[in-house]
Design a protein around this motif. Structure first.
Motif: not given
Length: 367
Positions: A75-77, A87-90, A116-117
């Protein structure tokens, strides 16, 4: 024999060796050899360019940096997207994030950079899954959010702590109270101000010999362990504050969530449902140990729009340097006026060494 093979060989020998008074020096030597090899592994092959790190390291931005570390699909993204405008791709499958994705969390007038690594895997400290690059970015952070799946909490926490410990990241610990300095001559000068129960002078000499250090000054002010002494000698450990964030609490029982929430340095959330995220942001602020200092010009009200964001324990001198380095110069600085919790009365006339507290108001008077 390569570094990985030598590390494995030493780990196996340590596992076979019984821990008792007769073997403590042998184990101490093995630990120091293991630490040296792991440091070499972390540095990577000589001549390796920065191209291998492309897409991982990002330019520092804002007042503090927080790294989101965890296994894939915890759930990091989603958390990054919930807390920032990024908006990080999930997706429901693993390894959705392949590079470092930065975002900015704005809270109490501070800009906090969240990273977000890519998800790391077991063996990341040995380079698996490009884990070395991911962990290198984590080492540059002011704080780590260790993201864990509430359903696999204990298993994931143990594995992640081991990976980070292996590469010299010490979570929620402070550096040992030891003075250590290499010298050009004079041999080893060993002094301790407290009784040592977990190591001794002979052990220190043997470890230093393993590192080919024959001239040094050592002053130990607390009862440290062999591992802590090796950390001091290595000199490359990162002591970083950490919050354990247990996500997906909507998928487990209330009793399990309650047990996780009561653990030290822990916060329980559901990124999917947006549960407890406000409390998480408050804890991030607390663990970053930031303070706001508002500046004021003579005859004007305080500027409440853009405070100086400083670390707890910062002084008037630190605030002056944050405004402009010349302000802290004794030839320029006359005195300062402080209003707020750090002042005995409002205003208090103070010097450069006066410690500031959150929401203080500062006016600098030049010569």
């Amino acid at each position: 024999m390569g570094i990985l093979e030598r590390i494995k060989e030493i780990e196996e020998e340590m596992a076979r060796t019984q821990k008792n008074k007769a073997t403590e020096y042998h184990l101490g030597l093995l630990k120091s050899r293991l630490a040296r090899l792991r440091s070499q592994l972390l540095e990577g092959p000589k001549g390796q360019g920065k191209s291998d790190e492309k897409g991982f390291e990002v330019v520092k931005h804002g007042d503090a940096r927080v790294a989101l570390v965890g296994f894939p699909s915890v759930g990091k993204s989603t958390l990054l997207s919930m807390l920032t405008k990024t908006k990080s791709e999930t997706a429901a499958y693993e390894f959705t994030t392949l590079t470092t994705i930065p975002g900015v969390l704005e809270y109490r007038d501070a800009k906090i950079q969240l990273l977000d690594l890519p998800g790391i895997i077991e063996g990341a400290s040995q380079g698996k899954g490009r884990g070395r690059q991911v962990i290198a970015v984590a080492r540059s952070a002011d704080m780590i959010l260790l993201m864990l799946d509430a359903m696999k909490a204990e298993e994931q926490r143990i594995l992640l702590e081991k990976e980070l410990e292996t590469v010299g990241i010490r979570l929620n610990k402070r550096p040992p109270n030891v003075y250590f300095a290499k010298k050009n001559s004079g041999g080893i000068l060993f002094t301790s101000t407290v009784p040592l129960t977990r190591m001794n002078e002979k052990m220190a000499y043997m470890i230093l010999h393993e590192y080919r250090i024959h001239n040094a000054e050592i002053l130990i002010r607390e009862d440290i362990s062999v591992d802590e002494f090796i950390d001091v000698v290595e000199g490359n450990r990162q002591y970083i504050r950490c919050l354990y964030v247990y996500n997906k609490i909507d998928s487990t029982t209330i009793e399990h969530v309650d047990r996780l929430a009561r653990m030290e340095h822990s916060v329980v959330v559901s990124c999917e449902l947006g549960l407890n995220l406000d409390y998480l942001v408050e804890k991030i602020w607390e663990y970053l140990q930031l303070i706001r200092v508002y500046t004021k010009k003579q005859g004007n009200p305080p500027d409440l729009r853009e405070p100086l964001i400083l670390r707890e324990g910062s002084t008037v001198e630190d605030a002056c340097k944050a405004i402009h380095r010349s302000l802290a110069d004794p030839s320029q600085f006359r005195y300062a006026l402080v209003w707020g919790r750090s002042a005995k009365h409002d205003p208090q006339r103070v010097g450069l060494s006066h410690p500031l507290l959150d929401e203080d108001v500062l006016q600098v008077v030049k010569k």
